[in-house]
Design an enzyme around this catalytic site. Structure first.
Site, PDB file in Angstrom:
ATOM      1  N   TYR A   1       0.874  -1.179   0.000  1.00 25.53           N
ATOM      2  CA  TYR A   1       0.000   0.000   0.000  1.00 25.53           C
ATOM      3  C   TYR A   1       0.909   1.225   0.000  1.00 25.53           C
ATOM      4  O   TYR A   1       2.065   1.164  -0.425  1.00 25.53           O
ATOM      5  CB  TYR A   1      -0.905  -0.140   1.247  1.00 25.53           C
ATOM      6  CG  TYR A   1      -1.875   0.955   1.527  1.00 25.53           C
ATOM      7  CD1 TYR A   1      -2.864   1.283   0.613  1.00 25.53           C
ATOM      8  CD2 TYR A   1      -1.815   1.673   2.720  1.00 25.53           C
ATOM      9  CE1 TYR A   1      -3.767   2.303   0.895  1.00 25.53           C
ATOM     10  CE2 TYR A   1      -2.723   2.673   3.004  1.00 25.53           C
ATOM     11  CZ  TYR A   1      -3.694   2.992   2.085  1.00 25.53           C
ATOM     12  OH  TYR A   1      -4.578   3.986   2.359  1.00 25.53           O
TER      13      TYR A   1
ATOM     14  N   LYS B   1      -5.765  -1.136  -1.857  1.00 26.37           N
ATOM     15  CA  LYS B   1      -6.805  -0.851  -0.848  1.00 26.37           C
ATOM     16  C   LYS B   1      -7.495  -2.149  -0.439  1.00 26.37           C
ATOM     17  O   LYS B   1      -7.811  -2.367   0.733  1.00 26.37           O
ATOM     18  CB  LYS B   1      -7.836   0.138  -1.408  1.00 26.37           C
ATOM     19  CG  LYS B   1      -7.295   1.546  -1.623  1.00 26.37           C
ATOM     20  CD  LYS B   1      -7.456   2.435  -0.413  1.00 26.37           C
ATOM     21  CE  LYS B   1      -6.682   3.745  -0.578  1.00 26.37           C
ATOM     22  NZ  LYS B   1      -6.696   4.612   0.595  1.00 26.37           N
TER      23      LYS B   1
ATOM     24  N   GLU C   1     -12.301   5.568  -5.116  1.00 26.93           N
ATOM     25  CA  GLU C   1     -10.955   5.954  -4.692  1.00 26.93           C
ATOM     26  C   GLU C   1     -10.264   6.837  -5.720  1.00 26.93           C
ATOM     27  O   GLU C   1     -10.239   6.518  -6.913  1.00 26.93           O
ATOM     28  CB  GLU C   1     -10.114   4.684  -4.480  1.00 26.93           C
ATOM     29  CG  GLU C   1      -8.782   4.931  -3.804  1.00 26.93           C
ATOM     30  CD  GLU C   1      -8.912   5.361  -2.346  1.00 26.93           C
ATOM     31  OE1 GLU C   1      -9.712   4.769  -1.608  1.00 26.93           O
ATOM     32  OE2 GLU C   1      -8.213   6.321  -1.961  1.00 26.93           O
ATOM     33  N   ASP C   2      -9.707   7.917  -5.243  1.00 31.46           N
ATOM     34  CA  ASP C   2      -8.777   8.751  -6.025  1.00 31.46           C
ATOM     35  C   ASP C   2      -9.355   9.273  -7.341  1.00 31.46           C
ATOM     36  O   ASP C   2      -8.670   9.299  -8.374  1.00 31.46           O
ATOM     37  CB  ASP C   2      -7.447   8.014  -6.238  1.00 31.46           C
ATOM     38  CG  ASP C   2      -6.669   7.880  -4.919  1.00 31.46           C
ATOM     39  OD1 ASP C   2      -7.114   8.441  -3.901  1.00 31.46           O
ATOM     40  OD2 ASP C   2      -5.631   7.195  -4.907  1.00 31.46           O
TER      41      ASP C   2
ATOM     42  N   ASP D   1     -11.638   9.034  -0.009  1.00 29.70           N
ATOM     43  CA  ASP D   1     -10.862  10.276   0.141  1.00 29.70           C
ATOM     44  C   ASP D   1     -11.675  11.351   0.852  1.00 29.70           C
ATOM     45  O   ASP D   1     -11.132  12.133   1.627  1.00 29.70           O
ATOM     46  CB  ASP D   1     -10.387  10.758  -1.233  1.00 29.70           C
ATOM     47  CG  ASP D   1      -9.507   9.708  -1.876  1.00 29.70           C
ATOM     48  OD1 ASP D   1      -8.375   9.535  -1.417  1.00 29.70           O
ATOM     49  OD2 ASP D   1      -9.979   9.008  -2.800  1.00 29.70           O
TER      50      ASP D   1
ATOM     51  N   ALA E   1      -7.810  22.557   0.155  1.00 31.52           N
ATOM     52  CA  ALA E   1      -9.236  22.275   0.315  1.00 31.52           C
ATOM     53  C   ALA E   1      -9.789  21.598  -0.932  1.00 31.52           C
ATOM     54  O   ALA E   1     -10.633  22.146  -1.639  1.00 31.52           O
ATOM     55  CB  ALA E   1      -9.982  23.570   0.634  1.00 31.52           C
TER      56      ALA E   1
ATOM     57  N   THR F   1     -10.607  17.345  -2.422  1.00 31.82           N
ATOM     58  CA  THR F   1     -11.457  16.205  -2.044  1.00 31.82           C
ATOM     59  C   THR F   1     -11.291  15.875  -0.565  1.00 31.82           C
ATOM     60  O   THR F   1     -12.267  15.844   0.195  1.00 31.82           O
ATOM     61  CB  THR F   1     -11.059  14.986  -2.901  1.00 31.82           C
ATOM     62  OG1 THR F   1     -11.119  15.379  -4.265  1.00 31.82           O
ATOM     63  CG2 THR F   1     -11.973  13.818  -2.662  1.00 31.82           C
TER      64      THR F   1
ATOM     65  N   ASN G   1       0.125  12.520   0.844  1.00 37.82           N
ATOM     66  CA  ASN G   1       0.876  11.312   0.486  1.00 37.82           C
ATOM     67  C   ASN G   1       1.323  11.405  -0.971  1.00 37.82           C
ATOM     68  O   ASN G   1       0.702  12.135  -1.739  1.00 37.82           O
ATOM     69  CB  ASN G   1      -0.024  10.071   0.628  1.00 37.82           C
ATOM     70  CG  ASN G   1      -0.507   9.868   2.045  1.00 37.82           C
ATOM     71  OD1 ASN G   1       0.212  10.082   2.988  1.00 37.82           O
ATOM     72  ND2 ASN G   1      -1.759   9.465   2.172  1.00 37.82           N
TER      73      ASN G   1
ATOM     74  N   ASN H   1      -4.159   7.834   8.313  1.00 39.69           N
ATOM     75  CA  ASN H   1      -4.407   7.396   6.933  1.00 39.69           C
ATOM     76  C   ASN H   1      -5.768   6.720   6.946  1.00 39.69           C
ATOM     77  O   ASN H   1      -6.090   5.991   7.901  1.00 39.69           O
ATOM     78  CB  ASN H   1      -3.320   6.409   6.493  1.00 39.69           C
ATOM     79  CG  ASN H   1      -3.407   6.085   5.015  1.00 39.69           C
ATOM     80  OD1 ASN H   1      -4.382   5.515   4.542  1.00 39.69           O
ATOM     81  ND2 ASN H   1      -2.380   6.452   4.278  1.00 39.69           N
TER      82      ASN H   1
HETATM   83  N1  LIG Z   1      -3.798  10.523   4.899  1.00 42.15           N
HETATM   84  C1  LIG Z   1      -4.864  10.172   4.218  1.00 42.15           C
HETATM   85  O1  LIG Z   1      -5.590   9.275   4.602  1.00 42.15           O
HETATM   86  C2  LIG Z   1      -5.202  10.872   2.951  1.00 42.15           C
HETATM   87  C3  LIG Z   1      -6.450  10.649   2.373  1.00 42.15           C
HETATM   88  C4  LIG Z   1      -6.801  11.314   1.192  1.00 42.15           C
HETATM   89  C5  LIG Z   1      -5.883  12.165   0.614  1.00 42.15           C
HETATM   90  N2  LIG Z   1      -4.669  12.346   1.198  1.00 42.15           N
HETATM   91  C6  LIG Z   1      -3.668  13.205   0.587  1.00 42.15           C
HETATM   92  O2  LIG Z   1      -4.156  14.522   0.498  1.00 42.15           O
HETATM   93  C7  LIG Z   1      -3.647  15.128  -0.674  1.00 42.15           C
HETATM   94  C8  LIG Z   1      -4.805  15.735  -1.455  1.00 42.15           C
HETATM   95  O3  LIG Z   1      -5.624  14.728  -1.976  1.00 42.15           O
HETATM   96  P1  LIG Z   1      -7.012  15.092  -2.638  1.00 42.15           P
HETATM   97  O4  LIG Z   1      -7.592  13.826  -3.114  1.00 42.15           O
HETATM   98  O5  LIG Z   1      -7.793  15.950  -1.722  1.00 42.15           O
HETATM   99  O6  LIG Z   1      -6.539  15.962  -3.889  1.00 42.15           O
HETATM  100  P2  LIG Z   1      -7.287  17.187  -4.561  1.00 42.15           P
HETATM  101  O7  LIG Z   1      -6.621  17.444  -5.836  1.00 42.15           O
HETATM  102  O8  LIG Z   1      -8.748  16.953  -4.571  1.00 42.15           O
HETATM  103  O9  LIG Z   1      -7.019  18.396  -3.552  1.00 42.15           O
HETATM  104  C9  LIG Z   1      -5.798  19.041  -3.416  1.00 42.15           C
HETATM  105  C10 LIG Z   1      -6.075  20.485  -3.051  1.00 42.15           C
HETATM  106  O10 LIG Z   1      -4.844  21.121  -2.715  1.00 42.15           O
HETATM  107  C11 LIG Z   1      -4.813  22.376  -3.358  1.00 42.15           C
HETATM  108  N3  LIG Z   1      -3.442  22.793  -3.549  1.00 42.15           N
HETATM  109  C12 LIG Z   1      -2.543  22.394  -4.473  1.00 42.15           C
HETATM  110  N4  LIG Z   1      -1.392  23.061  -4.335  1.00 42.15           N
HETATM  111  C13 LIG Z   1      -1.560  23.910  -3.303  1.00 42.15           C
HETATM  112  C14 LIG Z   1      -0.724  24.865  -2.681  1.00 42.15           C
HETATM  113  N5  LIG Z   1       0.513  25.079  -3.098  1.00 42.15           N
HETATM  114  N6  LIG Z   1      -1.214  25.562  -1.641  1.00 42.15           N
HETATM  115  C15 LIG Z   1      -2.477  25.341  -1.204  1.00 42.15           C
HETATM  116  N7  LIG Z   1      -3.310  24.456  -1.752  1.00 42.15           N
HETATM  117  C16 LIG Z   1      -2.854  23.744  -2.787  1.00 42.15           C
HETATM  118  C17 LIG Z   1      -5.564  22.148  -4.664  1.00 42.15           C
HETATM  119  O11 LIG Z   1      -6.001  23.380  -5.229  1.00 42.15           O
HETATM  120  C18 LIG Z   1      -6.699  21.257  -4.212  1.00 42.15           C
HETATM  121  O12 LIG Z   1      -7.813  21.980  -3.771  1.00 42.15           O
HETATM  122  C19 LIG Z   1      -2.893  14.045  -1.429  1.00 42.15           C
HETATM  123  O13 LIG Z   1      -1.510  14.181  -1.241  1.00 42.15           O
HETATM  124  C20 LIG Z   1      -3.373  12.772  -0.824  1.00 42.15           C
HETATM  125  O14 LIG Z   1      -2.381  11.766  -0.812  1.00 42.15           O
HETATM  126  C21 LIG Z   1      -4.324  11.723   2.340  1.00 42.15           C
HETATM  127  O1  LIG Z   2      -3.969   5.963  -0.237  1.00 43.62           O
HETATM  128  C1  LIG Z   2      -3.622   6.520   0.814  1.00 43.62           C
HETATM  129  O2  LIG Z   2      -2.548   6.280   1.386  1.00 43.62           O
HETATM  130  C2  LIG Z   2      -4.547   7.460   1.518  1.00 43.62           C
HETATM  131  C3  LIG Z   2      -5.420   8.240   0.647  1.00 43.62           C
HETATM  132  O3  LIG Z   2      -6.501   7.533   0.146  1.00 43.62           O
HETATM  133  C4  LIG Z   2      -4.717   9.038  -0.396  1.00 43.62           C
HETATM  134  O4  LIG Z   2      -5.293   9.226  -1.480  1.00 43.62           O
HETATM  135  O5  LIG Z   2      -3.621   9.540  -0.123  1.00 43.62           O
HETATM  136 MN   LIG Z   3      -7.007   7.974  -1.864  1.00 41.59          MN
END
Ligand SMILES: NC(=O)c1ccc[n+]([C@@H]2O[C@H](COP(=O)([O-])OP(=O)(O)OC[C@H]3O[C@@H](n4cnc5c(N)ncnc54)[C@H](O)[C@@H]3O)[C@@H](O)[C@H]2O)c1
Ligand SMILES: O=C(O)C[C@H](O)C(=O)O
Ligand SMILES: [Mn+2]
Length: 542
Positions: free
Chosen positions: A91, A164, A235-236, A259, A292, A294, A404, A448
């Site tokens: 993963y 996943k 997912e994603d 997400d 801000a 997903t 991530n 996560n």
């Molecule tokens: N830890 C977890 O469980 C978990 C779960 C989901 C997503 N994530 C992580 O969160 C991150 C975002 O995922 P997502 O699916 O929401 O993506 P997304 O594309 O939907 O959202 C990303 C957001 O960040 C903004 N952004 C980009 N560059 C920026 C900057 N320099 N300053 C401020 N904002 C900025 C974008 O405009 C967008 O609104 C990814 O790295 C993903 O791995 C982590």
């Molecule tokens: O896949 C992960 O590690 C968590 C989350 O779903 C992500 O998109 O980053």
């Molecule tokens: Mn994801």
């Protein structure tokens, strides 16, 4: 009757050297295997030894995928003994490398379903082919537009669906015979893939708009018909499609966006854990979400819902949440807001100098949030300056850099602990080693969604819940949020991944109880614990 080759090449029935002499005789396997008969235990010892000899994480992953493709019971027996060690390999973060090199590394489709937008008439047959007559209860589907934080990876994104599902089974005992990983191949906007002669997906730009949504709809309708007990996990998907799809289907079918919702409840659970440690009240917190999209809006939504549950009015709840994105702090007149962002914008009149909040530092300085969450896909944004400014006004700053994979995290746990002199309550999206600072060992929780979605999914499937609603999500978040050891200094805000199987089962029971209480189950279920135990799959040879 199957031939020896068919049996040994089918990971769902192959036992390899564990076939007994009687079985070998009955199944025409005599002479098709070396003569020694091994136990499952002996097989796990051998394969774990070989696993340890692999030099890099990607080589380890390739080895484990080969084992997965060869003997699924052995794979899960091994993984169940080493969950915390294998998680980062099968993963996140190693899955990100596998996705980036999907076309180069391709050997087997790993029992996934590939649906092409160029042939929507093939959806039904493709799903049937991939299911191979199995009773599918859980699908993880991606269109790979926003894989983790690494962007658009086209058909190779299927590896996140596979990863996943591996966690679903290893953590929660979801029956691997009843799952289907999937990708919707709708094209890719990644120029590198479009120009790569090895690329294995549809070589055209992403199809968008009506044609895309019709394709998604046809998939949902067909899957629901073919698999009447289906729980559908998204997912994603990209920022605009993820929320649109969830809103369209969440009241109609048993479905979940990891997400948006999984991340929302794991972040909330981490916050509840942190406040257990700091002994502060949830309703007193000021929350800033940086990035801000997903995940960020999903987290804001769960925090908002918790404020409501704890007695705040809608206005008071909203007033405790601040979103910051590329434009800086998000106001109601900010250009380019998404529908999700619009729910949490601020009014410029609240501040004397609101035009100045065009970056994270100025926003932090103006608000002094007590909780700062990063889902921005942008590394190093929680800089020393930002963190020290926050910590100057807050006793125990709660800071979760969640982007991530590893190289995209907004900060490292170690820096956060150091810059705040050990006061920060930290969780990260990828695993972090404990941080030793001034003689105290700080364990770092992993916020996560993998800490939540397996237990939630087990509960949803066990309870036969018709829908996944806010009450169910809140129950799951509270089940995990209450599990911290507050007695030890440096304790983590979330329970450790090596306890994942235990707490996933606990989450599942709580979710099942909640579904029964709400009266949203399809079948009549009375005993939540029994319902969960009954469907839990064990990696054992029959
Ligand atoms: N830890 C977890 O469980 C978990 C779960 C989901 C997503 N994530 C992580 O969160 C991150 C975002 O995922 P997502 O699916 O929401 O993506 P997304 O594309 O939907 O959202 C990303 C957001 O960040 C903004 N952004 C980009 N560059 C920026 C900057 N320099 N300053 C401020 N904002 C900025 C974008 O405009 C967008 O609104 C990814 O790295 C993903 O791995 C982590
Ligand atoms: O896949 C992960 O590690 C968590 C989350 O779903 C992500 O998109 O980053
Ligand atoms: Mn994801």
């Amino acid at each position: 009757m199957k031939t020896a080759q068919e049996i040994l090449n089918d990971p769902f029935c192959n036992k390899g050297t564990a076939f007994t002499l009687e079985e070998r005789k009955a199944l025409n396997l005599t002479g098709a295997l070396p003569s020694v008969v091994q136990t499952l235990e002996e097989q796990t010892v051998q394969t774990y030894k070989e696993y340890q000899r692999k030099a890099t994480d990607l080589e380890k992953r390739v080895y484990l995928m080969t084992l997965f493709n060869t003997n699924r019971i052995l794979f899960y027996a091994l993984m169940s003994r080493h969950v915390a060690e294998f998680m980062p390999i099968v993963y996140d973060p190693t899955v990100a490398d596998a996705i980036r090199q999907y076309d180069e590394l391709f050997m087997k489709p790993q029992d996934a379903a590939f649906l092409s937008i160029d042939s929507p008439d093939d959806i039904e047959q493709s799903l049937k082919n991939a299911a191979g007559g199995r009773d599918i209860r859980l699908i993880v589907v991606t269109d790979a537009e926003e894989i983790l934080g690494i962007g658009d990876w086209g058909v190779g994104g299927v590896a996140i669906s596979i990863g996943k599902l591996m966690v679903y089974t290893a953590a929660a005992g979801i029956n691997p015979n009843q799952v289907l990983p999937m990708v919707l191949d709708v094209g890719t906007d990644n120029p590198k893939l479009l120009a790569d002669p090895l690329y294995l997906g549809n070589r055209h730009l992403r199809v968008r708009g009506e044609k895309y949504y019709d394709f998604v709809d046809k998939f949902v309708i067909t899957a629901e018909q073919l698999f009447p007990h289906l729980y559908l996990h998204w997912e994603d998907f990209g920022r605009s499609n993820a929320a649109t799809i969830l809103e369209k289907y969440q009241d109609r079918i048993t479905t979940f966006n990891d997400d948006i919702q999984g991340t929302g409840i794991v972040a909330l659970a981490g916050i509840l854990g942190a406040l257990n440690i700091s002994k502060e009240k949830f309703v007193d917190q000021r929350v800033m979400v940086f990035g801000a999209g997903t995940a960020g809006v999903g987290i804001a939504t769960q925090i908002y819902e918790e404020f409501l549950q704890q007695g705040l009015s809608k206005d008071d709840a909203r007033n405790r949440i601040y979103l910051v994105d590329k434009q800086g702090m998000l106001f109601d007149d900010t250009v380019g807001l998404t529908d999700g962002q619009k729910r949490f914008t601020r009014h410029r009149a609240e501040f004397a100098d609101a035009t100045a909040f065009t970056d994270l530092y100025s926003s932090v300085k103006a608000v002094h949030p007590s909780i700062l969450i990063g889902t921005s896909t942008t590394p190093h944004m929680f800089s020393e300056q930002v963190v020290k400014e926050m910590a100057s006004a807050v006793n125990r700053p709660v800071i979760f850099p969640l982007s991530n994979p590893t190289e995209l995290a907004e900060a490292t746990a170690e820096d956060l602990i150091r810059w705040t002199d050990g006061r920060a309550l930290v969780a990260t999206g990828i695993p972090s080693a404990p941080v030793v600072y001034n003689g105290v060992t700080y364990d770092i929780g992993q916020a996560n969604n993998a800490l939540m979605y397996p237990g939630l999914g087990l509960g949803v499937i066990a309870s036969t819940a018709k829908i996944v609603n806010q009450s169910l999500l809140s129950a799951a978040a509270h089940a995990l949020g209450g599990m911290v050891d507050t007695s030890k200094s440096g304790a983590a805000v979330l329970p450790p991944v090596d306890k994942l199987t235990e707490f996933s089962e606990h989450i599942a029971v709580v979710v099942t109880e909640n579904a029964i209480k709400q009266g949203i189950t399809k079948e009549k279920i009375t005993d939540a614990r029994k319902a969960v135990e009954n469907i839990k799959w064990q990696p054992k040879y029959s």
